[in-house]
Design a protein around this motif. Structure first.
Motif, mmCIF file in Angstrom:
data_model
loop_
_atom_site.group_PDB
_atom_site.id
_atom_site.type_symbol
_atom_site.label_atom_id
_atom_site.label_comp_id
_atom_site.label_asym_id
_atom_site.label_seq_id
_atom_site.Cartn_x
_atom_site.Cartn_y
_atom_site.Cartn_z
ATOM 1 N N CYS A 1 -5.605 -6.599 3.201
ATOM 2 C CA CYS A 1 -4.388 -5.967 2.643
ATOM 3 C C CYS A 1 -3.139 -6.770 2.989
ATOM 4 O O CYS A 1 -2.153 -6.700 2.266
ATOM 5 N N LEU B 1 3.395 1.602 4.212
ATOM 6 C CA LEU B 1 2.212 2.389 3.869
ATOM 7 C C LEU B 1 1.126 2.257 4.941
ATOM 8 O O LEU B 1 0.149 3.003 4.916
ATOM 9 N N PHE B 2 1.283 1.308 5.872
ATOM 10 C CA PHE B 2 0.272 1.079 6.898
ATOM 11 C C PHE B 2 0.755 1.497 8.285
ATOM 12 O O PHE B 2 0.144 1.146 9.289
ATOM 13 N N MET B 3 1.838 2.245 8.320
ATOM 14 C CA MET B 3 2.306 2.709 9.618
ATOM 15 C C MET B 3 1.934 4.176 9.809
ATOM 16 O O MET B 3 1.751 4.882 8.822
ATOM 17 N N ARG C 1 -4.022 5.028 9.132
ATOM 18 C CA ARG C 1 -4.572 6.056 8.257
ATOM 19 C C ARG C 1 -5.000 5.486 6.908
ATOM 20 O O ARG C 1 -6.070 5.818 6.400
ATOM 21 N N THR C 2 -4.159 4.633 6.337
ATOM 22 C CA THR C 2 -4.440 4.098 5.008
ATOM 23 C C THR C 2 -5.747 3.307 5.007
ATOM 24 O O THR C 2 -6.605 3.506 4.139
ATOM 25 N N TYR D 1 -8.763 5.514 5.518
ATOM 26 C CA TYR D 1 -9.130 6.229 4.297
ATOM 27 C C TYR D 1 -9.805 5.314 3.294
ATOM 28 O O TYR D 1 -10.783 5.692 2.641
ATOM 29 N N MET D 2 -9.287 4.101 3.165
ATOM 30 C CA MET D 2 -9.888 3.140 2.233
ATOM 31 C C MET D 2 -11.328 2.858 2.618
ATOM 32 O O MET D 2 -12.227 2.837 1.768
ATOM 33 N N LEU E 1 -13.576 5.806 1.915
ATOM 34 C CA LEU E 1 -13.774 6.062 0.488
ATOM 35 C C LEU E 1 -14.627 4.982 -0.172
ATOM 36 O O LEU E 1 -15.544 5.267 -0.931
ATOM 37 N N ILE E 2 -14.315 3.717 0.171
ATOM 38 C CA ILE E 2 -14.951 2.605 -0.550
ATOM 39 C C ILE E 2 -16.190 2.095 0.171
ATOM 40 O O ILE E 2 -17.170 1.711 -0.459
#
Lengths: 323, 433
Positions: free
Chosen positions: A203, A301-303, A312-313, A316-317, A320-321
């Motif tokens: 990312c 978005l990554f904090m 968290r991001t 979750y990825m 999910l993936i």
């Protein structure tokens, strides 16, 4: 007059950064802490930490060329995204790490103003005394900059920086041994978050590419390439903690801190090669406008980073993936 | 001979000009596609950051409403859900089914959002692409984070926004504008609150068009405006005052379906009480009002940079307008969001009202730029240069992210934390925590 106007703009930026810190605190502050200082003292330590960072930013902005200020603001914004939220967890709130970074800011300030630079030795000793992990996480910043100054100066000043470098390393080693550093790795937790770390690195590829491009250009431009490699690779000292203590979030934060502060200090000290590389990166981002606007909003978005799941991001990825 | 040579030269010049225009258009398309791809990837990460993988009780209970019980308030989404359940060979009348349906409709909403963005970028002047991109980024961050998070996943607001965007695209393209009438009807059928929340987008754009076009076309826009207004108002009055007369006859069936669809076997009792049984909830919501009265002014203070930008922009349009008609037009555009005021007074969902204000102003700006309004282009260009000089410019979007996602009653977690702290330590105004 232009300098006064520039200072005014820098101060406004720092006020907004302070607002960002305040809102981060309101959003993420834990209701309790494991710190021996207690909850109220932890809040005070956090406020001092924010002030120390902001004062360091102010010094860097004041010392740097006016043309570099916009780039520096983006760099400081990037670091602050992670720095303001990282210590707002039950485990880290009011902990040793935050105090160590306060001392680190002190070291960098004296190096920047070149006044009472001998203070880096006792400050480093105090930081290692608070927690031997400092050597791996944040301890490479001051020696790398002292080495840079050694190569950038001549004569008596060069000898001064060599002495400071040797003393800092010696004191760090002594404090590491004195504070039971050899037992630090007695308890090992092997790193297991490979998927999360891999996804996080993927990312952040654009930022890695920018950093790689910056340091590659920097090293190519240097007459003495040896210290260029120290500057470029000094951030990897946190790898042992990543591998043997499973501190993914801490190590990522340490890497961001190292490179943001080192680049900031180089620009503030007027290093021409660093300035040239930053101008080049700036030109590339301006060419890519408006996509360049994402450069500071994307990291948010990554904090906040954490040791358990990186963030968290990413967690979750992965769930999910790659379940 | 000279005449033929002139004609030939003109044709040749037109062909070269056409080729140059084609090259420029291709370059513009390429730039826009790159921007949209970046926005799409970014919205993917927003999804991962804020997605809670959950549909709340309120939104699953709404799926139990249906027009088989009569022309009831908010019955359209449940009717569609239950038709889909009957048509496809999968049983959707459980939580997993509700989740799948909600995920699909949210994905469709995002597709409509991006179609709208694309149209705005393609129709606008190339020099406005940067400004539009920042505006789209701003709106996308708020919208996607809000509607993938737990409290608002499956909220009927996405259908209302989607319909308003479709109507906006029709107005921008000047095609099939008569469809605005059934669009207005459908939107009110999703939720009668549409008349206060998102109806203003279509109505003000129609007014804007009315003031912009020549005499011949004014009549068309006046007729469409009046018909939309009448249809929306009539449906609102029906749903608000007459649609809850026979609720007791089918409330048990709705409750039992709502329990099947929820994640925990419960149902949203206040929704059923208000929309099916017609029970007034005003008295029970006073504590939430008090909390909002404390938190919302603080929220506006934290949002002051964005409010400043909005005021400068829309005030700038009025100031720069050359004729009295244009001034009138921009005044309507600037105050069009005031339709939400009754909701602020009577209802408690302050985050949703904030979202409706943001949606209104962003959609109005994007569509006026897409219609290549010269005054708007000029003011927006100057504003962008002004913002770029500001010290807080690097933090403009970064700072906003801390306040996401918007919730429903409480604006967001930051304000809720502040309100909670103030109430527990000093105010002691409300009991819920």
């Amino acid at each position: 007059m232009r300098l006064k106007a520039q200072r005014k703009e820098d101060n406004k930026f720092l006020v907004w950064l302070g607002m960002f810190a305040l809102v981060s605190f309101i959003l993420y502050a834990p209701r309790e802490t494991r710190s021996i200082l207690g909850y109220e003292a932890a809040i005070v330590v956090y406020v001092v930490y924010i002030l120390a960072l902001l004062l360091l930013y102010r010094s860097i902005l004041a010392k740097a060329r006016a043309t570099m200020n916009k780039a520096l603001r983006y760099l400081m914004g990037f670091l602050s995204v992670f720095a303001f939220s990282f210590f707002l967890t039950v485990e880290k709130f009011g902990g040793a790490d935050i105090c160590q970074i306060i001392l680190l800011c002190g070291c960098l300030s004296v190096l920047l103003y070149e006044k009472r630079e001998w203070l880096v030795v006792p400050l480093t000793a105090a930081a290692v005394g608070m927690g031997v992990g400092y050597i791996f996480l944040y301890g490479s910043i001051v020696p790398v900059l002292l080495l840079y100054k050694y190569f950038a100066r001549t004569g008596a000043r060069q000898r001064k920086y060599l002495s400071l470098f040797v003393l800092t390393i010696a004191v760090s080693a002594f404090m590491f041994i004195f504070c039971g550093g050899f037992n630090y790795f007695a308890e090992i937790t092997l790193f297991c978050n490979f998927r999360r770390l891999g996804v996080f690195v993927l990312c952040f590829i654009p930022y890695l590419m920018m950093a790689f491009s910056f340091f590659r250009g920097l090293i190519r431009g240097l007459s003495k390439k040896a210290y260029g490699w120290f500057l470029g690779l000094g951030g990897i000292t946190s790898v042992p903690l990543l591998a043997l203590k499973n501190q993914g979030g801490s190590c990522i934060f340490a890497v961001f801190l190292f490179y943001a502060l080192v680049i900031g200090m180089l620009l503030a000290m007027g290093d021409l090669d660093a300035i040239r590389q930053m101008e080049r990166l700036k030109a590339i981002l301006q060419r890519e406008e408006p996509i360049g606007a994402f450069v500071l909003v994307y990291p948010v978005l990554f904090m906040p980073l954490n040791d358990a799941s990186i963030c968290r991001t990413v967690d979750y990825m992965v769930n999910l993936i790659l379940p | 001979m000279t005449k033929w040579l002139t004609l030939l030269a003109t044709m040749f010049g037109w062909m070269i000009g056409k080729e140059e225009r084609r090259v420029l258009e291709d370059a513009k398309k390429k730039k826009i596609n790159r921007i949209l791809l970046a926005l799409l990837v970014f919205s993917g990460f927003i999804f991962f950051r804020f997605y809670d993988a959950m549909v709340d009780l309120y939104n699953t209970t709404l799926l139990a409403f249906s027009y088989k019980y009569g022309f009831i308030s908010r019955g359209l989404v449940g009717t569609i859900f239950q038709i889909v359940d009957k048509v496809i060979p999968v049983d959707l009348m459980n939580y997993d089914g509700a989740m799948i349906f909600t995920q699909v409709t949210t994905a469709i909403f995002v597709m409509i959002l991006f179609t709208f963005f694309r149209q705005c970028l393609m129709c606008a002047d190339e020099k406005m692409i940067s400004f539009q991109t920042y505006l789209i980024l701003f709106f996308m961050m708020i919208a996607i984070s809000m509607f993938v998070s737990r409290r608002n996943m499956g909220r009927v607001d996405i259908y209302m926004i989607a319909l308003s965007l479709i109507g906006t695209m029709l107005i921008m393209k000047k095609r099939f504008e008569f469809l605005l009438i059934p669009i207005s009807a459908l939107a009110v059928m999703f939720h009668q609150g549409y008349v206060f929340m998102f109806f203003n987008i279509l109505l003000i754009l129609l007014i804007y068009r009315f003031f912009t076009v020549g005499k011949k076309e004014k009549k068309k826009y006046a007729i469409i405006f009046v018909l939309c207004f009448c249809v929306g108002s009539a449906l609102f009055l029906w749903f608000e005052f007459f649609s809850r007369m026979n609720g007791e006859q089918f409330v048990e069936e709705i409750i039992s379906n709502a329990k099947l669809l929820s994640y925990n076997g419960e149902y949203h009792d206040t929704l059923i009480d208000h929309e099916i049984l017609g029970i007034d909830l005003g008295g029970t919501e006073w504590d939430f009002h008090k909390e909002n009265f404390v938190e919302y002014p603080l929220f506006l203070l934290f949002m002051s940079p964005y409010i400043w930008i909005g005021v400068c922009l829309f005030g700038g349009f009025i100031k720069e307008a050359k004729t009295r008609t244009d001034k009138c037009k921009y005044i309507f555009v600037a105050i069009g969001a005031l339709t939400i005021v009754p909701n602020y007074i009577l209802k408690i969902d302050y985050a949703r009202w904030t979202m409706s204000i943001v949606t209104y102003y962003v959609v109005m700006l994007l569509s006026m730029l897409a219609m290549q309004d010269e005054v708007v282009e000029s003011v927006c260009s100057s504003m962008l240069l002004e913002i770029k000089k500001k010290a807080w410019m690097p933090l403009l979007f970064t700072y906003l992210t801390l306040f996401l996602p918007f919730y429903d009653v409480f604006v967001d977690q930051v304000m809720h934390n502040i309100g909670h702290f103030l109430n527990v330590n000093w105010l002691h105004l409300w009991e819920h925590y």
